[in-house]
Design a protein around this motif. Structure first.
Motif, PDB file in Angstrom:
ATOM      1  N   SER A  74       0.838  -1.197   0.000  1.00 33.78           N
ATOM      2  CA  SER A  74       0.000   0.000   0.000  1.00 33.78           C
ATOM      3  C   SER A  74       0.877   1.253   0.000  1.00 33.78           C
ATOM      4  O   SER A  74       2.023   1.221   0.471  1.00 33.78           O
ATOM      5  N   PRO A  75       0.345   2.377  -0.526  1.00 33.90           N
ATOM      6  CA  PRO A  75       1.134   3.615  -0.571  1.00 33.90           C
ATOM      7  C   PRO A  75       1.682   4.042   0.791  1.00 33.90           C
ATOM      8  O   PRO A  75       2.781   4.574   0.880  1.00 33.90           O
ATOM      9  N   ASP A  76       0.914   3.778   1.861  1.00 33.55           N
ATOM     10  CA  ASP A  76       1.404   4.163   3.191  1.00 33.55           C
ATOM     11  C   ASP A  76       2.287   3.078   3.824  1.00 33.55           C
ATOM     12  O   ASP A  76       2.709   3.199   4.961  1.00 33.55           O
ATOM     13  N   LYS A  77       2.533   1.992   3.067  1.00 37.70           N
ATOM     14  CA  LYS A  77       3.436   0.900   3.455  1.00 37.70           C
ATOM     15  C   LYS A  77       2.975   0.135   4.701  1.00 37.70           C
ATOM     16  O   LYS A  77       3.782  -0.497   5.376  1.00 37.70           O
ATOM     17  N   LYS A  79       0.178  -2.109   4.551  1.00 41.46           N
ATOM     18  CA  LYS A  79      -0.577  -3.312   4.175  1.00 41.46           C
ATOM     19  C   LYS A  79      -0.011  -3.931   2.908  1.00 41.46           C
ATOM     20  O   LYS A  79       0.542  -3.254   2.044  1.00 41.46           O
ATOM     21  N   ALA A  81      -1.417  -6.201  -0.307  1.00 38.12           N
ATOM     22  CA  ALA A  81      -2.584  -6.692  -1.043  1.00 38.12           C
ATOM     23  C   ALA A  81      -2.082  -7.861  -1.888  1.00 38.12           C
ATOM     24  O   ALA A  81      -1.154  -7.703  -2.687  1.00 38.12           O
ATOM     25  N   LEU A 105      -5.684  -9.256   2.371  1.00 39.32           N
ATOM     26  CA  LEU A 105      -5.054  -8.031   2.877  1.00 39.32           C
ATOM     27  C   LEU A 105      -4.372  -8.373   4.196  1.00 39.32           C
ATOM     28  O   LEU A 105      -5.023  -8.871   5.109  1.00 39.32           O
ATOM     29  N   THR A 108       1.580  -5.121   6.900  1.00 40.15           N
ATOM     30  CA  THR A 108       2.968  -5.324   6.490  1.00 40.15           C
ATOM     31  C   THR A 108       3.704  -6.035   7.614  1.00 40.15           C
ATOM     32  O   THR A 108       3.631  -5.612   8.773  1.00 40.15           O
TER      33      THR A 108
END
Length: 109
Positions: A74-77, A79, A81, A105, A108
């Protein structure tokens, strides 16, 4: 990594910001059953036991040929996918059986 003593496959990998490696694919727990697998390796390529005891987790998606095909961060690091299928296995399969898409999901590792 040997999941269950049978053929295992990784299909995609992702390098995390801390240089650990996430692998996704499928692992055979028995000769006739494949489950989706997520493995994490340390920066030096060893199984990351902080993720799981043996460095990998299996996911039974409900079919005999489950598999993960892709992974994204994910962009915010925070999670992962992970995309895959609940596989029905080799032909012949019942007319009512169908491969179904799966999305997992995970936080991280």
């Amino acid at each position: 990594l040997d999941i269950g003593g049978f053929g295992d496959n990784s299909r995609k990998l992702l390098v995390l910001p801390d240089r650990r490696v996430v692998l996704v694919g499928g692992g055979r727990l028995t000769e006739s059953d494949v489950d989706g697998v997520v493995a994490v390796l340390t920066e030096d390529g060893k199984p990351d036991t902080t993720f799981a005891v043996k460095g990998f987790k299996t996911f039974n998606l409900g079919g005999p040929a489950d598999f993960f095909w892709g992974v994204a961060l994910s962009p915010d690091k925070t999670k992962l996918a992970i995309g895959g299928i609940r596989g029905v296995g080799a032909a012949p399969v019942p007319a009512t059986a169908a491969d179904d898409a799966a999305l997992l999901l995970l936080p991280t590792p």
